[in-house]
Design a protein around this motif. Structure first.
Motif, PDB file in Angstrom:
ATOM      1  N   ARG A 262       0.691  -1.202  -0.010  1.00 34.69           N
ATOM      2  CA  ARG A 262      -0.023   0.118   0.047  1.00 34.69           C
ATOM      3  C   ARG A 262       0.909   1.253   0.087  1.00 34.69           C
ATOM      4  O   ARG A 262       0.199   2.411   0.012  1.00 34.69           O
ATOM      5  N   ALA A 263       2.232   1.214  -0.092  1.00 34.68           N
ATOM      6  CA  ALA A 263       3.125   2.300   0.307  1.00 34.68           C
ATOM      7  C   ALA A 263       2.702   3.249  -0.554  1.00 34.68           C
ATOM      8  O   ALA A 263       2.537   4.360  -0.494  1.00 34.68           O
ATOM      9  N   THR A 264       2.807   3.231  -1.917  1.00 38.54           N
ATOM     10  CA  THR A 264       2.630   4.298  -3.063  1.00 38.54           C
ATOM     11  C   THR A 264       1.317   4.810  -3.167  1.00 38.54           C
ATOM     12  O   THR A 264       0.980   5.940  -3.069  1.00 38.54           O
ATOM     13  N   THR A 265       0.415   4.046  -2.942  1.00 38.27           N
ATOM     14  CA  THR A 265      -0.902   4.368  -2.570  1.00 38.27           C
ATOM     15  C   THR A 265      -1.203   5.190  -1.478  1.00 38.27           C
ATOM     16  O   THR A 265      -1.658   6.585  -1.566  1.00 38.27           O
ATOM     17  N   SER A 266      -0.447   5.040  -0.207  1.00 36.98           N
ATOM     18  CA  SER A 266      -0.725   5.850   0.957  1.00 36.98           C
ATOM     19  C   SER A 266       0.311   7.289   0.708  1.00 36.98           C
ATOM     20  O   SER A 266      -0.229   8.384   1.071  1.00 36.98           O
TER      21      SER A 266
ATOM     22  N   SER B 173      -2.159   1.855   5.989  1.00 41.73           N
ATOM     23  CA  SER B 173      -3.550   2.174   5.030  1.00 41.73           C
ATOM     24  C   SER B 173      -3.559   3.495   4.586  1.00 41.73           C
ATOM     25  O   SER B 173      -3.341   4.604   5.321  1.00 41.73           O
ATOM     26  N   PRO B 174      -3.751   3.697   3.366  1.00 42.67           N
ATOM     27  CA  PRO B 174      -4.176   5.173   2.813  1.00 42.67           C
ATOM     28  C   PRO B 174      -4.923   5.786   3.760  1.00 42.67           C
ATOM     29  O   PRO B 174      -4.997   7.183   3.829  1.00 42.67           O
ATOM     30  N   GLY B 175      -6.292   4.936   4.190  1.00 42.99           N
ATOM     31  CA  GLY B 175      -7.250   5.994   4.941  1.00 42.99           C
ATOM     32  C   GLY B 175      -6.575   6.581   6.362  1.00 42.99           C
ATOM     33  O   GLY B 175      -7.273   7.723   6.895  1.00 42.99           O
ATOM     34  N   GLU B 176      -5.351   6.226   6.649  1.00 38.94           N
ATOM     35  CA  GLU B 176      -4.619   7.149   7.678  1.00 38.94           C
ATOM     36  C   GLU B 176      -4.272   8.317   7.565  1.00 38.94           C
ATOM     37  O   GLU B 176      -3.816   9.217   8.196  1.00 38.94           O
ATOM     38  N   TYR B 177      -3.907   8.586   6.094  1.00 34.16           N
ATOM     39  CA  TYR B 177      -3.086   9.774   5.788  1.00 34.16           C
ATOM     40  C   TYR B 177      -4.265  10.976   5.563  1.00 34.16           C
ATOM     41  O   TYR B 177      -4.404  11.429   4.218  1.00 34.16           O
ATOM     42  N   SER B 178      -5.146  11.133   6.365  1.00 30.93           N
ATOM     43  CA  SER B 178      -6.214  12.238   6.292  1.00 30.93           C
ATOM     44  C   SER B 178      -5.478  13.731   6.242  1.00 30.93           C
ATOM     45  O   SER B 178      -4.314  13.806   7.018  1.00 30.93           O
ATOM     46  N   ARG B 179      -6.202  14.718   5.758  1.00 32.09           N
ATOM     47  CA  ARG B 179      -5.734  15.691   5.781  1.00 32.09           C
ATOM     48  C   ARG B 179      -5.364  16.365   7.137  1.00 32.09           C
ATOM     49  O   ARG B 179      -4.255  17.063   7.553  1.00 32.09           O
ATOM     50  N   ARG B 180      -6.133  16.138   8.212  1.00 35.41           N
ATOM     51  CA  ARG B 180      -5.993  16.433   9.580  1.00 35.41           C
ATOM     52  C   ARG B 180      -4.716  15.995  10.069  1.00 35.41           C
ATOM     53  O   ARG B 180      -4.018  16.802  10.821  1.00 35.41           O
ATOM     54  N   THR B 181      -4.282  14.791   9.656  1.00 38.20           N
ATOM     55  CA  THR B 181      -3.093  14.045  10.223  1.00 38.20           C
ATOM     56  C   THR B 181      -1.840  14.674   9.378  1.00 38.20           C
ATOM     57  O   THR B 181      -0.930  14.975   9.987  1.00 38.20           O
TER      58      THR B 181
ATOM     59  N   ALA C 107      -6.394  -9.239   3.749  1.00 38.13           N
ATOM     60  CA  ALA C 107      -7.941  -9.590   4.313  1.00 38.13           C
ATOM     61  C   ALA C 107      -7.736 -10.581   5.685  1.00 38.13           C
ATOM     62  O   ALA C 107      -8.337 -10.214   6.430  1.00 38.13           O
ATOM     63  N   ALA C 108      -6.724 -11.289   5.550  1.00 35.73           N
ATOM     64  CA  ALA C 108      -6.910 -12.304   6.680  1.00 35.73           C
ATOM     65  C   ALA C 108      -6.172 -11.320   7.961  1.00 35.73           C
ATOM     66  O   ALA C 108      -6.575 -11.919   9.145  1.00 35.73           O
ATOM     67  N   ILE C 109      -5.641 -10.237   7.840  1.00 41.72           N
ATOM     68  CA  ILE C 109      -4.988  -9.675   9.100  1.00 41.72           C
ATOM     69  C   ILE C 109      -5.991  -8.427   9.409  1.00 41.72           C
ATOM     70  O   ILE C 109      -5.613  -7.538  10.175  1.00 41.72           O
ATOM     71  N   GLY C 110      -6.946  -8.239   8.526  1.00 42.56           N
ATOM     72  CA  GLY C 110      -7.992  -7.294   9.130  1.00 42.56           C
ATOM     73  C   GLY C 110      -7.775  -5.934   8.307  1.00 42.56           C
ATOM     74  O   GLY C 110      -8.436  -5.068   8.610  1.00 42.56           O
ATOM     75  N   TYR C 111      -7.078  -5.856   7.015  1.00 44.83           N
ATOM     76  CA  TYR C 111      -6.998  -4.876   5.929  1.00 44.83           C
ATOM     77  C   TYR C 111      -7.729  -4.729   4.889  1.00 44.83           C
ATOM     78  O   TYR C 111      -7.357  -4.291   3.858  1.00 44.83           O
ATOM     79  N   GLY C 112      -8.867  -5.644   4.827  1.00 48.65           N
ATOM     80  CA  GLY C 112      -9.540  -5.933   3.672  1.00 48.65           C
ATOM     81  C   GLY C 112     -10.346  -4.910   2.835  1.00 48.65           C
ATOM     82  O   GLY C 112     -10.233  -4.592   1.709  1.00 48.65           O
ATOM     83  N   GLU C 113     -10.460  -3.778   3.768  1.00 47.11           N
ATOM     84  CA  GLU C 113     -11.055  -2.475   3.163  1.00 47.11           C
ATOM     85  C   GLU C 113     -10.045  -1.741   2.281  1.00 47.11           C
ATOM     86  O   GLU C 113     -10.232  -1.017   1.392  1.00 47.11           O
ATOM     87  N   ASP C 114      -8.680  -1.893   2.705  1.00 44.76           N
ATOM     88  CA  ASP C 114      -7.584  -1.111   1.935  1.00 44.76           C
ATOM     89  C   ASP C 114      -7.689  -1.635   0.520  1.00 44.76           C
ATOM     90  O   ASP C 114      -7.372  -0.952  -0.413  1.00 44.76           O
ATOM     91  N   ILE C 115      -8.212  -3.092   0.190  1.00 45.00           N
ATOM     92  CA  ILE C 115      -7.616  -3.460  -1.187  1.00 45.00           C
ATOM     93  C   ILE C 115      -8.605  -2.792  -2.067  1.00 45.00           C
ATOM     94  O   ILE C 115      -8.177  -2.252  -3.075  1.00 45.00           O
ATOM     95  N   GLY C 116     -10.038  -2.620  -1.957  1.00 38.95           N
ATOM     96  CA  GLY C 116     -10.876  -1.851  -2.594  1.00 38.95           C
ATOM     97  C   GLY C 116     -10.262  -0.297  -2.970  1.00 38.95           C
ATOM     98  O   GLY C 116     -10.437   0.158  -3.963  1.00 38.95           O
ATOM     99  N   ASN C 117      -9.778   0.140  -1.781  1.00 37.40           N
ATOM    100  CA  ASN C 117      -9.391   1.578  -1.984  1.00 37.40           C
ATOM    101  C   ASN C 117      -8.136   1.832  -2.675  1.00 37.40           C
ATOM    102  O   ASN C 117      -8.082   2.606  -3.354  1.00 37.40           O
ATOM    103  N   CYS C 118      -7.275   0.908  -2.543  1.00 38.53           N
ATOM    104  CA  CYS C 118      -6.237   1.012  -3.344  1.00 38.53           C
ATOM    105  C   CYS C 118      -6.207   0.633  -4.710  1.00 38.53           C
ATOM    106  O   CYS C 118      -5.286   1.063  -5.622  1.00 38.53           O
ATOM    107  N   LEU C 119      -7.297  -0.086  -5.128  1.00 38.29           N
ATOM    108  CA  LEU C 119      -7.502  -0.301  -6.522  1.00 38.29           C
ATOM    109  C   LEU C 119      -8.487   0.926  -7.358  1.00 38.29           C
ATOM    110  O   LEU C 119      -8.743   0.680  -8.451  1.00 38.29           O
ATOM    111  N   ARG C 120      -8.903   1.859  -6.637  1.00 39.92           N
ATOM    112  CA  ARG C 120      -9.820   3.030  -7.323  1.00 39.92           C
ATOM    113  C   ARG C 120      -8.665   3.614  -8.159  1.00 39.92           C
ATOM    114  O   ARG C 120      -7.515   3.991  -7.889  1.00 39.92           O
TER     115      ARG C 120
END
Lengths: 237, 237
Positions: free
Chosen positions: A30-34, A84-92, A204-217
């Motif tokens: 997820r590095a370059t997506t993040s 996770s790309p979702g962690e890299y919010s503007r606020r943060t 998906a197995a370690i709980g980051y399944g949501e990242d998959i769809g996000n990284c494929l947008r």
């Protein structure tokens, strides 16, 4: 002009491209997506480092920096951000320097360091990346980060999307043709089919399944970070 | 059981497979296609050698042997056979020992030498090869010869066909998934699309265009040559 794809940094090292070239480094999960997400949200710069120790030293020399990264796809104890790309919010991340160490993305960036231009790419900035890659009269190299010397499907798919969009701008190597064919075969059902591949199953197995769809947008952000002199910045972002 | 694909011998050397495995070596254009054709036409054995000098020495120690091979896809002066499968007719090869040196196929075979089983594969014996590969409880490795460290499309396509037929027998690596996707994307128009790739264009340019379609024919021969102790034989052929 030529368009080539390397499926791993190891392959790049054994058979370095000839001549002057621009390289797009992809580590979709997820590095370059993040990274792209961080710059889209106003981050000032990302300093990629190889080890946790280097990251901690960076925090000493840059007291306001955030530390980010993963090992085995999990957050690193004591770090501010995972991968996770979702962690890299503007606020943060807005206005921040981020020291980042990831298993494969950081290695791939440093492998490509000598290229005329080193761009950070992912599905989320594919359109903007293609514009950058065709702006200069340079050969184009797409470098997939893979994982520990192994090809990973998500990077091949993103390489294939880029080749599809760049085809016509230059001669395609067989590896470029192959990446394009993989993307073409998967595109109709991209997320579900990508789920069969090794890295997606692990996430998906370690709980980051949501990242998959996000990284494929595709084409979410109009920003193309560039790696130069040890730092990633996004001029004009 | 696992099914993995290596796109080049170089990749195999940097990241050798773990455990016990059977390997299918593919050099579709044209070494392994010619070898399978030779055995289908009654050849006794093929001895792969790396250099022209080794081939000439072999002729000294095996006076009845035929010398075969190519350099830059062209016949080698003084040799009996080039690398076109059409040359390996029953009249020419029945009962013969053939010393063969090719740019990539020979290298790939010698790279795989340590595997529990080393099979010679191509489109022309794909069905028989799949039966062999699933006969023993071994992991399966498909090793593409490529060309001078580069992936070549025709080998990836053949690997993809094998993966498609073997899927369900074991877990597929991302490289195996990718090869299958390339084959799936090309299959509807296999010969015409393969013509866009580097090796096919080279063969066509130097007058071997006819070989391309011949090497892409599926399941012509029920013979699976095996490489062992420096020689290739086809037990039971």
């Amino acid at each position: 002009m030529t368009i080539d794809v390397y499926f791993t940094p190891q392959e790049f090292l054994t058979r370095p491209p000839e001549g002057q070239f621009a390289v797009a480094v992809l580590d979709v999960f997820r590095a370059t997506t993040s990274m792209v997400t961080a710059f889209a949200n106003g981050c000032d710069r990302v300093i990629p480092v190889r080890t946790v120790e280097e990251a901690l030293a960076l925090k000493q020399s840059h007291p306001g920096a955030l530390l980010a990264g993963e090992r085995e796809a999990r957050p690193i104890p004591g770090f501010d951000l995972g991968n996770s790309p979702g962690e890299y919010s503007r606020r943060t991340v807005a206005g921040k320097t981020i020291g980042m160490t990831t298993t494969n993305g950081t290695v791939a960036l440093k492998t490509a360091e000598q290229a005329a231009k080193v761009y950070v790419g992912a599905f989320v900035n594919a359109a903007a990346l293609c514009r950058k890659l065709t702006a200069a009269p340079l050969n184009i190299v797409v470098l997939c980060a893979g994982t520990r010397g192994l090809l990973t499907m998500e990077d091949v798919l993103c390489a294939g999307l880029l080749v599809e969009r760049l085809a016509g701008r230059g001669g395609l190597s067989d590896a470029a043709l192959a990446a394009r064919a993989v993307y073409s075969d998967y595109r109709g059902d991209l997320v579900r089919r990508t789920m069969e591949s090794a890295h997606a199953r692990h996430l998906a197995a370690i709980g980051y399944g949501e990242d998959i769809g996000n990284c494929l947008r595709h084409d979410l952000f109009n920003v193309v970070p560039e790696f130069q002199d040890g730092e990633i910045k996004a001029p004009g972002a």
